[in-house]
Design a protein around this motif. Structure first.
Motif, PDB file in Angstrom:
ATOM      1  N   ASP A  96       5.888   8.968  11.656  1.00 21.36           N
ATOM      2  CA  ASP A  96       6.082   7.851  10.732  1.00 21.36           C
ATOM      3  C   ASP A  96       6.876   8.257   9.509  1.00 21.36           C
ATOM      4  O   ASP A  96       7.600   7.457   8.936  1.00 21.36           O
ATOM      5  CB  ASP A  96       4.726   7.290  10.273  1.00 21.36           C
ATOM      6  N   ASP A  97       6.726   9.505   9.090  1.00 18.08           N
ATOM      7  CA  ASP A  97       7.282   9.898   7.800  1.00 18.08           C
ATOM      8  C   ASP A  97       7.855  11.309   7.883  1.00 18.08           C
ATOM      9  O   ASP A  97       7.136  12.290   7.756  1.00 18.08           O
ATOM     10  CB  ASP A  97       6.190   9.827   6.723  1.00 18.08           C
ATOM     11  N   LEU A  98       9.174  11.405   8.092  1.00 16.54           N
ATOM     12  CA  LEU A  98       9.826  12.707   8.109  1.00 16.54           C
ATOM     13  C   LEU A  98      10.113  13.094   6.658  1.00 16.54           C
ATOM     14  O   LEU A  98      11.068  12.643   6.045  1.00 16.54           O
ATOM     15  CB  LEU A  98      11.138  12.638   8.896  1.00 16.54           C
ATOM     16  N   ASP A  99       9.277  13.939   6.082  1.00 15.09           N
ATOM     17  CA  ASP A  99       9.411  14.233   4.658  1.00 15.09           C
ATOM     18  C   ASP A  99       9.498  15.725   4.398  1.00 15.09           C
ATOM     19  O   ASP A  99       9.832  16.518   5.267  1.00 15.09           O
ATOM     20  CB  ASP A  99       8.268  13.602   3.859  1.00 15.09           C
ATOM     21  N   HIS A 100       9.174  16.101   3.169  1.00 13.65           N
ATOM     22  CA  HIS A 100       9.327  17.483   2.722  1.00 13.65           C
ATOM     23  C   HIS A 100       8.418  18.455   3.447  1.00 13.65           C
ATOM     24  O   HIS A 100       8.577  19.662   3.319  1.00 13.65           O
ATOM     25  CB  HIS A 100       9.059  17.568   1.220  1.00 13.65           C
ATOM     26  N   GLU A 101       7.437  17.955   4.217  1.00 16.29           N
ATOM     27  CA  GLU A 101       6.525  18.867   4.896  1.00 16.29           C
ATOM     28  C   GLU A 101       7.198  19.581   6.069  1.00 16.29           C
ATOM     29  O   GLU A 101       6.642  20.494   6.644  1.00 16.29           O
ATOM     30  CB  GLU A 101       5.307  18.089   5.419  1.00 16.29           C
ATOM     31  N   LEU A 102       8.399  19.154   6.448  1.00 14.62           N
ATOM     32  CA  LEU A 102       9.017  19.676   7.664  1.00 14.62           C
ATOM     33  C   LEU A 102       9.995  20.815   7.413  1.00 14.62           C
ATOM     34  O   LEU A 102      10.957  20.972   8.140  1.00 14.62           O
ATOM     35  CB  LEU A 102       9.726  18.528   8.412  1.00 14.62           C
ATOM     36  N   HIS A 103       9.782  21.614   6.382  1.00 14.39           N
ATOM     37  CA  HIS A 103      10.650  22.766   6.175  1.00 14.39           C
ATOM     38  C   HIS A 103      10.302  23.881   7.151  1.00 14.39           C
ATOM     39  O   HIS A 103      11.143  24.692   7.498  1.00 14.39           O
ATOM     40  CB  HIS A 103      10.567  23.283   4.741  1.00 14.39           C
ATOM     41  N   ALA A 129       3.324   6.099  -5.579  1.00 16.09           N
ATOM     42  CA  ALA A 129       3.273   6.117  -7.040  1.00 16.09           C
ATOM     43  C   ALA A 129       1.989   6.770  -7.534  1.00 16.09           C
ATOM     44  O   ALA A 129       1.993   7.527  -8.512  1.00 16.09           O
ATOM     45  CB  ALA A 129       3.398   4.696  -7.576  1.00 16.09           C
ATOM     46  N   MET A 130       0.883   6.482  -6.865  1.00 17.58           N
ATOM     47  CA  MET A 130      -0.400   7.080  -7.247  1.00 17.58           C
ATOM     48  C   MET A 130      -0.334   8.604  -7.194  1.00 17.58           C
ATOM     49  O   MET A 130      -0.860   9.301  -8.075  1.00 17.58           O
ATOM     50  CB  MET A 130      -1.508   6.584  -6.315  1.00 17.58           C
ATOM     51  N   ALA A 131       0.324   9.130  -6.169  1.00 20.66           N
ATOM     52  CA  ALA A 131       0.420  10.584  -6.004  1.00 20.66           C
ATOM     53  C   ALA A 131       1.214  11.243  -7.128  1.00 20.66           C
ATOM     54  O   ALA A 131       1.086  12.447  -7.355  1.00 20.66           O
ATOM     55  CB  ALA A 131       1.054  10.915  -4.652  1.00 20.66           C
ATOM     56  N   GLU A 136       0.814  -1.225   0.000  1.00 23.44           N
ATOM     57  CA  GLU A 136       0.000   0.000   0.000  1.00 23.44           C
ATOM     58  C   GLU A 136       0.844   1.271   0.000  1.00 23.44           C
ATOM     59  O   GLU A 136       0.501   2.252  -0.669  1.00 23.44           O
ATOM     60  CB  GLU A 136      -0.940   0.018   1.211  1.00 23.44           C
ATOM     61  N   GLU A 137       1.962   1.270   0.713  1.00 24.89           N
ATOM     62  CA  GLU A 137       2.776   2.487   0.795  1.00 24.89           C
ATOM     63  C   GLU A 137       3.388   2.822  -0.556  1.00 24.89           C
ATOM     64  O   GLU A 137       3.372   3.972  -0.996  1.00 24.89           O
ATOM     65  CB  GLU A 137       3.871   2.327   1.847  1.00 24.89           C
ATOM     66  N   GLN A 145      -5.741   5.504   2.121  1.00 28.24           N
ATOM     67  CA  GLN A 145      -5.458   5.875   3.504  1.00 28.24           C
ATOM     68  C   GLN A 145      -3.962   5.966   3.790  1.00 28.24           C
ATOM     69  O   GLN A 145      -3.559   6.446   4.852  1.00 28.24           O
ATOM     70  CB  GLN A 145      -6.147   4.930   4.487  1.00 28.24           C
ATOM     71  N   GLU A 146      -3.123   5.542   2.816  1.00 28.98           N
ATOM     72  CA  GLU A 146      -1.682   5.736   2.936  1.00 28.98           C
ATOM     73  C   GLU A 146      -1.233   7.055   2.323  1.00 28.98           C
ATOM     74  O   GLU A 146      -0.101   7.479   2.525  1.00 28.98           O
ATOM     75  CB  GLU A 146      -0.935   4.585   2.255  1.00 28.98           C
ATOM     76  N   MET A 147      -2.119   7.712   1.571  1.00 31.86           N
ATOM     77  CA  MET A 147      -1.789   8.991   0.952  1.00 31.86           C
ATOM     78  C   MET A 147      -2.019  10.125   1.944  1.00 31.86           C
ATOM     79  O   MET A 147      -2.697   9.956   2.960  1.00 31.86           O
ATOM     80  CB  MET A 147      -2.657   9.200  -0.295  1.00 31.86           C
TER      81      MET A 147
END
Length: 225
Positions: free
Chosen positions: A140-147, A41-43, A35-36, A67-69
């Motif tokens: 769970d997901d340290l990504d680009h949202e943390l600027h 890929a869907m996004a 699912e992840e 629900q993984e998006m």
């Protein structure tokens, strides 16, 4: 291309391959992925192809991927398929994930409420830097949202912002309120998307907080959004 090779590719590259398939073929492929990987890929697919693929998937499999998006991405996608099908999929999602998506679907697509990620990373003004770092590490997901990290009081009202770099170099016992800038300029839930874009460009921001009438932070709109 063998499936095991495809699964090891980057999401953007998977999307490039999938975009050359029919919706039915793509749906079969996504249903075989974890699912992840499928969500990432869907996004990356164009909006119209996302909707066609989700519509062709089995509802249970579609719910697992959605629900993984990010909630805002899932809401945008569900807004592009038939209402009956979208409702069926949301009923199969985890209740918390479905509720986040329903909340976003209630806002007009061309407003800050419709654009925002409704699960922003918020820090408490009274927390220590050590507390804040523990909170970030638990994500769970340290990504680009943390600027940019937005700081709230005990009632979730916006009081300022801080960057991850500030936290990394600060004394672990310092309070977040001592580091934060107090000039965070929010937008409201009904702010038109053009005005949100102008605010980001005007102030050279990577993200802007979205507040309600009580100044409580309801989400964040990023440059990517």
């Amino acid at each position: 291309m063998p499936f095991h090779r495809l699964q090891r590719m980057r999401p953007a590259d998977i999307a490039t391959v999938v975009s050359q398939m029919s919706p039915g073929e793509a749906a079969d492929l996504f249903e075989q992925m974890d699912e992840e990987t499928a969500a990432r890929a869907m996004a990356e697919l164009p909006d119209e192809h996302q909707a066609a693929v989700i519509a062709a998937m089995e509802p249970e499999e579609a719910a697992d991927v959605l629900q993984e998006m990010e909630p805002d991405e899932a809401a945008d996608l569900l807004g592009d398929i038939k209402d009956e099908q979208a409702e069926q999929i949301m009923q199969l999602m985890e209740p918390e994930a479905a509720e986040e998506v329903r909340t976003l679907l209630a806002y007009a697509e061309d407003t800050a409420g419709g654009l925002m990620n409704s699960l922003p990373v918020l820090l408490r003004a009274g927390d220590t830097v050590a507390d804040a770092v523990v909170r970030l590490r638990a994500l769970d997901d340290l990504d680009h949202e943390l600027h940019t990290l937005f700081v709230v009081d005990d009632d979730d009202r916006l009081v300022g912002s801080v960057t991850p770099v500030q936290l990394l170099v600060a004394d672990s016992n310092a309070r977040v309120m001592a580091l934060m800038r107090e000039d965070a300029e929010p937008v409201t839930l009904d702010t038109p998307d053009d005005d949100v874009a102008r605010a980001l460009v005007r102030d050279d921001l990577m993200a802007v907080p979205v507040i309600d009438a009580d100044r409580r932070v309801r989400g964040v709109v990023t440059v990517n959004d």
